[in-house]
Design a protein around this motif. Structure first.
Motif, PDB file in Angstrom:
ATOM      1  N   PHE A  54     -23.873 -43.589  66.131  1.00 33.68           N
ATOM      2  CA  PHE A  54     -23.595 -43.459  64.706  1.00 33.68           C
ATOM      3  C   PHE A  54     -22.621 -44.565  64.322  1.00 33.68           C
ATOM      4  O   PHE A  54     -21.955 -45.147  65.178  1.00 33.68           O
ATOM      5  N   LYS A  55     -22.520 -44.815  63.012  1.00 33.70           N
ATOM      6  CA  LYS A  55     -21.650 -45.884  62.496  1.00 33.70           C
ATOM      7  C   LYS A  55     -20.713 -45.288  61.454  1.00 33.70           C
ATOM      8  O   LYS A  55     -21.171 -44.627  60.516  1.00 33.70           O
ATOM      9  N   ARG A  57     -18.780 -44.890  58.291  1.00 31.07           N
ATOM     10  CA  ARG A  57     -19.133 -45.421  56.971  1.00 31.07           C
ATOM     11  C   ARG A  57     -18.084 -46.389  56.433  1.00 31.07           C
ATOM     12  O   ARG A  57     -18.427 -47.422  55.867  1.00 31.07           O
ATOM     13  N   THR A  75     -23.593 -33.744  61.667  1.00 34.93           N
ATOM     14  CA  THR A  75     -22.867 -34.908  61.175  1.00 34.93           C
ATOM     15  C   THR A  75     -21.601 -34.528  60.406  1.00 34.93           C
ATOM     16  O   THR A  75     -20.678 -35.333  60.314  1.00 34.93           O
ATOM     17  N   LYS A  85     -17.099 -40.193  57.171  1.00 31.85           N
ATOM     18  CA  LYS A  85     -18.522 -39.904  57.262  1.00 31.85           C
ATOM     19  C   LYS A  85     -19.193 -40.988  58.090  1.00 31.85           C
ATOM     20  O   LYS A  85     -18.651 -42.082  58.273  1.00 31.85           O
ATOM     21  N   THR A  86     -20.372 -40.655  58.587  1.00 25.61           N
ATOM     22  CA  THR A  86     -21.115 -41.609  59.403  1.00 25.61           C
ATOM     23  C   THR A  86     -22.498 -41.853  58.822  1.00 25.61           C
ATOM     24  O   THR A  86     -23.009 -41.068  58.036  1.00 25.61           O
ATOM     25  N   ASP A  87     -23.071 -42.951  59.252  1.00 25.65           N
ATOM     26  CA  ASP A  87     -24.448 -43.293  58.907  1.00 25.65           C
ATOM     27  C   ASP A  87     -25.203 -43.545  60.201  1.00 25.65           C
ATOM     28  O   ASP A  87     -24.598 -43.837  61.239  1.00 25.65           O
ATOM     29  N   LYS A  88     -26.535 -43.441  60.129  1.00 27.78           N
ATOM     30  CA  LYS A  88     -27.374 -43.843  61.257  1.00 27.78           C
ATOM     31  C   LYS A  88     -27.588 -45.343  61.125  1.00 27.78           C
ATOM     32  O   LYS A  88     -28.144 -45.798  60.130  1.00 27.78           O
TER      33      LYS A  88
END
Length: 163
Positions: A54-55, A57, A75, A85-88
């Protein structure tokens, strides 16, 4: 039999970390997904230790979550642990940060250090299997091995599939 370069890199990392007893093996069938890996190995899908990147945000930092093949990462729990928060991320980001393509991401041997979380659910098994650098390579280990080799924090971060 020699391993492909990415799988050899994982074996070299395991050896360097003192886990030479964890032997990378190439499977004739794909192990890209948890279901494919379980079928190729002959274990349950739950025994597959899937590595997901995950990355963050805001930070843009990578984080590795290792969870049982049957479970989904929550998540919201991940965001609470990270404080963001994270992003794919896309495939290029994953390859750049780990050194591996999606479908073969191992728990060790990454291009740069990754903050790592291990879902507690994996600890229930005597034996688990992890990807080893290619969509055909895996290695056998114990949950204790996984925690020690990654330095990952054991947390409750994934949920079993809905009934």
């Amino acid at each position: 039999m020699s391993l492909p370069p990415s799988a050899q890199k994982v074996q070299d990392s395991l050896n360097a970390l003192g886990f030479g007893g964890c032997e990378v093996v190439e499977m004739p069938d794909t192990t890209r997904t948890s279901a494919e890996a379980a079928a190729a190995i002959g274990c349950t899908v739950a025994q597959i230790a899937k590595s997901l990147v995950f990355k963050g945000r805001q930070s843009g930092d990578p984080v590795l979550v290792i969870a049982s093949g049957t479970n989904r990462v929550d998540t919201k729990k991940l965001a609470a642990l990270l404080g963001e928060k994270t992003d794919k991320p896309d495939a290029d980001y994953v390859r750049e940060r780990t050194g591996y393509a999606i479908g073969g991401i191992p728990p060790v041997g990454h291009a740069s250090p990754l903050r790592t979380y291990i879902d507690r659910d994996l600890l229930q098994f005597e034996v688990i299997w992890a990807a080893a650098g290619t969509p055909h390579a895996v290695f056998r280990l114990t949950p204790d091995d996984l925690v020690r080799m990654t330095g990952g924090e054991v947390v409750e971060i994934a949920q079993p599939p809905s009934a």
